[in-house]
Design a protein around this motif. Structure first.
Motif, mmCIF file in Angstrom:
data_model
loop_
_atom_site.group_PDB
_atom_site.id
_atom_site.type_symbol
_atom_site.label_atom_id
_atom_site.label_comp_id
_atom_site.label_asym_id
_atom_site.label_seq_id
_atom_site.Cartn_x
_atom_site.Cartn_y
_atom_site.Cartn_z
ATOM 1 N N VAL A 134 0.710 -0.982 -0.027
ATOM 2 C CA VAL A 134 -0.041 -0.044 -0.114
ATOM 3 C C VAL A 134 0.800 1.167 -0.071
ATOM 4 C CG1 VAL A 134 -1.692 1.328 1.330
ATOM 5 C CG2 VAL A 134 -2.057 -0.937 1.082
ATOM 6 N N LEU A 135 1.866 1.283 0.892
ATOM 7 C CA LEU A 135 2.775 2.449 0.920
ATOM 8 C C LEU A 135 3.380 2.661 -0.332
ATOM 9 C CD1 LEU A 135 3.919 2.066 4.755
ATOM 10 C CD2 LEU A 135 2.454 3.971 3.826
ATOM 11 N N ASN A 161 2.635 1.398 -3.514
ATOM 12 C CA ASN A 161 1.905 1.914 -4.306
ATOM 13 C C ASN A 161 1.711 3.673 -4.368
ATOM 14 O OD1 ASN A 161 1.603 -0.766 -5.604
ATOM 15 N ND2 ASN A 161 0.081 -0.963 -4.721
ATOM 16 N N GLU A 162 1.687 4.026 -3.194
ATOM 17 C CA GLU A 162 1.091 5.381 -3.012
ATOM 18 C C GLU A 162 2.247 6.245 -3.117
ATOM 19 O OE1 GLU A 162 -0.172 9.356 -2.398
ATOM 20 O OE2 GLU A 162 -1.161 7.429 -3.217
ATOM 21 N N CYS A 184 -4.105 9.425 9.199
ATOM 22 C CA CYS A 184 -4.974 8.684 8.053
ATOM 23 C C CYS A 184 -5.843 7.559 8.512
ATOM 24 C CB CYS A 184 -4.070 8.362 7.025
ATOM 25 S SG CYS A 184 -2.813 9.499 6.537
ATOM 26 N N PHE A 193 -5.749 4.815 6.991
ATOM 27 C CA PHE A 193 -4.947 3.503 6.669
ATOM 28 C C PHE A 193 -4.252 3.380 8.252
ATOM 29 C CE2 PHE A 193 -0.803 2.070 5.400
ATOM 30 C CZ PHE A 193 -1.142 0.916 5.003
ATOM 31 N N ASP A 207 -5.317 9.239 2.486
ATOM 32 C CA ASP A 207 -6.676 8.110 2.175
ATOM 33 C C ASP A 207 -7.374 8.282 0.989
ATOM 34 O OD1 ASP A 207 -6.218 6.579 4.741
ATOM 35 O OD2 ASP A 207 -7.085 8.755 5.744
ATOM 36 N N VAL A 240 -5.264 6.401 -1.689
ATOM 37 C CA VAL A 240 -5.057 4.935 -1.102
ATOM 38 C C VAL A 240 -6.462 4.134 -1.391
ATOM 39 C CG1 VAL A 240 -4.837 3.277 0.675
ATOM 40 C CG2 VAL A 240 -3.337 5.302 0.493
ATOM 41 N N THR A 241 -7.564 4.467 -1.093
ATOM 42 C CA THR A 241 -8.938 4.146 -1.314
ATOM 43 C C THR A 241 -9.353 4.070 -2.954
ATOM 44 O OG1 THR A 241 -9.859 5.019 0.723
ATOM 45 C CG2 THR A 241 -11.455 4.247 -0.943
ATOM 46 N N ASN A 293 -6.821 3.809 -5.018
ATOM 47 C CA ASN A 293 -6.052 2.759 -5.645
ATOM 48 C C ASN A 293 -6.680 1.376 -5.493
ATOM 49 O OD1 ASN A 293 -3.804 3.509 -7.002
ATOM 50 N ND2 ASN A 293 -2.482 3.421 -5.399
ATOM 51 N N LYS A 294 -7.174 1.072 -4.324
ATOM 52 C CA LYS A 294 -8.282 -0.223 -3.862
ATOM 53 C C LYS A 294 -8.882 -0.608 -4.936
ATOM 54 C CE LYS A 294 -6.728 -0.266 1.015
ATOM 55 N NZ LYS A 294 -7.189 -0.360 2.374
#
Length: 225
Positions: free
Chosen positions: A70-71, A73-74, A192, A194, A215, A218-219, A221-222
């Protein structure tokens, strides 16, 4: 007092304790030899924190795979194709970030010299000397991720000095939930939704903070994956 008296004062290990110590040292030596053989055969680009044991004396706790993904990717999204990335005291992220951001400059600021194997991407860093970093890096880092090694106000305060020296834009902080107010005061970051996790669970509640809407991205992205 005689020399014999001095010798009597020197503590000695029992045979059982001495045997346990020798077995421990032999095991550590074997692990080190295996690691060196692995590193020499696979090359620097394939070296990740899974090849290194956590050093708890340095307060090292590796992220679990989901958190690292996750980290990373962001970080990749936030840095774009050319932004400079600084990872401060979070070696778990180096390998996945480097994989995703091949065209970016990725610098690992780290006290543990085992990671000097990353060559010019490794910058020795001691939070007790927060501005003992190359002067040409001032205000040059588009994305900074930091995970101060110790859960203390002093450690965060000193690491924040480094961040302010390096920062050009985005800041992502991973640290204990107890640091929320101080983190906002020092770096202007907000907590955040996350929640970072570790391979070995920590007793302290851990949180992620950022100086932008972390967030939201990240959201999104998901939802796309």
């Amino acid at each position: 007092m005689t020399n014999n008296d001095d010798e009597d004062d020197i503590p000695s290990l029992s045979a059982e304790s001495l045997k346990a110590l020798q077995e421990f040292l032999a095991e550590q030596s074997l692990k080190e030899n295996k690691l060196q053989n692995h590193l020499s055969s696979c090359g620097d680009s394939l070296i990740g924190t899974s090849d290194f044991e956590e050093n708890w004396q340095l307060s090292q706790f590796w992220y679990d795979d989901f958190t690292a993904q996750v980290l990373s990717n962001e970080i990749s999204r936030a840095a774009g194709g050319s932004g400079k990335i600084a990872l401060i005291s979070c070696p778990t992220l180096y390998k996945p970030v480097k994989h995703l951001c091949g065209s970016n400059e990725v610098l690992l600021f780290e006290f543990d010299k085992r990671f000097s194997l990353y060559g010019s991407d490794f910058v020795f860093y001691d939070y007790n000397e927060p501005i003992a970093v190359p002067n040409d890096l001032a205000k040059s880092c588009d994305v900074i991720v930091l995970d101060p090694p110790f859960l203390s106000e002093e450690c965060l305060q000193k690491t924040a000095v480094t961040v302010k020296f390096l920062a050009k834009d985005k800041i992502i902080l991973c640290t204990g939930a107890a640091m929320e107010r101080l983190a906002e005061k020092l770096l202007g970051v907000k907590k955040c939704k996350f929640e970072p996790r570790h391979k070995n669970n920590l007793a302290n509640e851990f949180s992620c903070y950022a100086n932008y809407n972390f967030d939201e991205f990240v959201t999104n992205n998901k939802e796309k994956t």
